[in-house]
Every structure is written in structure tokens, then in C-alpha cells.
Design a protein around this motif. Sequence first.
Motif, PDB file in Angstrom:
ATOM      1  N   GLU A  14      72.402 -18.913  36.795  1.00 28.07           N
ATOM      2  CA  GLU A  14      72.085 -17.593  37.340  1.00 28.07           C
ATOM      3  C   GLU A  14      73.274 -17.077  38.164  1.00 28.07           C
ATOM      4  N   ARG A  20      77.269 -10.823  39.019  1.00 26.79           N
ATOM      5  CA  ARG A  20      76.435  -9.926  38.226  1.00 26.79           C
ATOM      6  C   ARG A  20      77.039  -8.512  38.246  1.00 26.79           C
ATOM      7  N   ARG A  85      68.915 -13.405  28.254  1.00 18.23           N
ATOM      8  CA  ARG A  85      69.354 -13.508  29.650  1.00 18.23           C
ATOM      9  C   ARG A  85      70.118 -14.801  29.875  1.00 18.23           C
ATOM     10  N   ARG A  86      69.538 -15.916  29.414  1.00 18.12           N
ATOM     11  CA  ARG A  86      70.161 -17.208  29.689  1.00 18.12           C
ATOM     12  C   ARG A  86      71.530 -17.322  29.014  1.00 18.12           C
ATOM     13  N   TYR A  89      73.927 -15.265  31.079  1.00 18.57           N
ATOM     14  CA  TYR A  89      74.265 -15.920  32.346  1.00 18.57           C
ATOM     15  C   TYR A  89      75.355 -16.972  32.100  1.00 18.57           C
ATOM     16  N   HIS A  93      79.066 -16.925  33.645  1.00 17.03           N
ATOM     17  CA  HIS A  93      79.585 -18.106  34.345  1.00 17.03           C
ATOM     18  C   HIS A  93      80.981 -18.453  33.803  1.00 17.03           C
TER      19      HIS A  93
END
Length: 227
Positions: A14, A20, A85-86, A89, A93
Motif C-alpha cells: 500500500e 500515491r 489495485r494490488r 500498488y 512501489h
Amino acid sequence: MSKGRRIGRIPNYEPTPERRARYLLHWEARHLFHTVEEFPLLTPEFLFNSSAPFVLEIGCGTGELLCQRAAAEPERNFFGIDLSRRSLYYAVHHAAEAGLPNIRFLRADVLLALPRLAPASVAEALLLFPDPNLAARHHKRRVFQPALLDALHTALAPAARLLVVSDDEALFMDMLALAEADPRYCKTHAARFLEGFEPPVRTRFQRTWERQGRAIRRFELARESRE
Ligand SMILES: C[S@@+](CC[C@H](N)C(=O)[O-])C[C@H]1O[C@@H](n2cnc3c(N)ncnc32)[C@H](O)[C@@H]1O
């Protein structure tokens, strides 16, 4: 993703609010569906404060290839769109850890976001290993469809190309037939399609399909110059 094609869990990285804000836009499907015209146009200026068209990956997943290219080609900008989403993320990262200044991601249903692709904004478009949505009733969810070709025809800059790569023979042949039936595009190669795909890094999907011995095929389109 189609049942039987899942390839393991992606770690949940996250992002911090700073990461973000730097790397990730999120456009919710219900807002896009009802008020797409209220979303900003995805111009190079809006995304990168640049006038140069960017490289677009549709369904970029964890962004492995896009991040690698952003690092190797610092003079160009890279933009990935995905629903997951994952996966995004993970991509954020990766981009943040590498300190990449020339990449951004949008979490959205690309089929709903297509009207926001700006004219002549895309220098190169990539569709790598799209989901085949195996059941016939799910084919309308396939990303490569006439609406995508319509939107890209406007969004591709004059010399831009669209590369399509797949491990799924039925999907690949359907996509190829759709492309061949569209007089606004031509292939950039004499053969009907090309075998294999040798990118600078293989994504986890490509590694998995190759380990399973699946044949990888590709074709590349340009806008037809005699329109
Ligand atoms: C099989 S994965 C391939 C990911 C990446 N291109 C690669 O080669 O590793 C397909 C990706 O397309 C995304 N996807 C499927 N339908 C989509 C849609 N309508 N809008 C945005 N992304 C979509 C999925 O979330 C998934 O990450």
C-alpha cells in the motif's frame, strides 16, 4: 482474470500518501460510467507536464516492463492503466523505490476511461497478455474491442504503433481478425503475425506462460497512412 489463469498472490505494497500522489490516479468505475466527461483529458501536459506523447500500457498489471522501460528510456514518459489495485500498488512501489520520475499509473476500467485519451497523445501503445475472458458471455469484457480501436485511432500520434501480445491462441486470433477488418489500421510486418516476444524484462505472466510451454504470438499495428 479468467479462472485457471491466476498466477499467485501479489504482495500488498500500500503506497504512502506521497507515493500515491506522485504516481497513482484512481478513477472509480461508477463515476466514470455516469460522468466520464468530467474527468480530465489524459494529455502529456496533464500527466507529465510535457508536450511529448507518452508510452501507454493498457492492462499494465504490476508494471514490470513499463518500469524497466521508464528506467532505460529516461527521455520518454510512461503511463500504465489497470483495474487491479494490488497490481498497481506493486507497480507504484517499484517505481518509487527506483525513483522513477517519468512514469504514472491510472487505476480504472480502461474501457470506461477510453474517451479521456487525448488526441495524438500516445507515442506507442502496448497490450501485453490481456485476459482472454474465456467464457463467451464474458467476451464483451475483452479489452481489445472496436471501442479500443476507435479511441486509439484518435489517441495515437501519427507515427505511433500498437503492439498486441498474447499466449491465448483463440483470443489472439479473434484480436487479429478484428484488427485486420479495420481499414484504419495496417500491420507493420509482412507476416500475418509474429512468433514470440523478447522484451527487456519478462513479466511474471510471460514467465509463467512460457514455463507452461504456451506459444506467444504478437502483431503490431500502425494507423493506415492512405486514409
Ligand atoms: C494477464 S494480466 C497482464 C498484465 C501485464 N500486461 C503483464 O504482461 O504482466 C491482464 C491485466 O489486465 C487488467 N485488465 C483487465 N481488464 C481491464 C480493464 N477493463 N481495464 C483495465 N485493466 C484491465 C487486469 O487487471 C490484469 O492486470
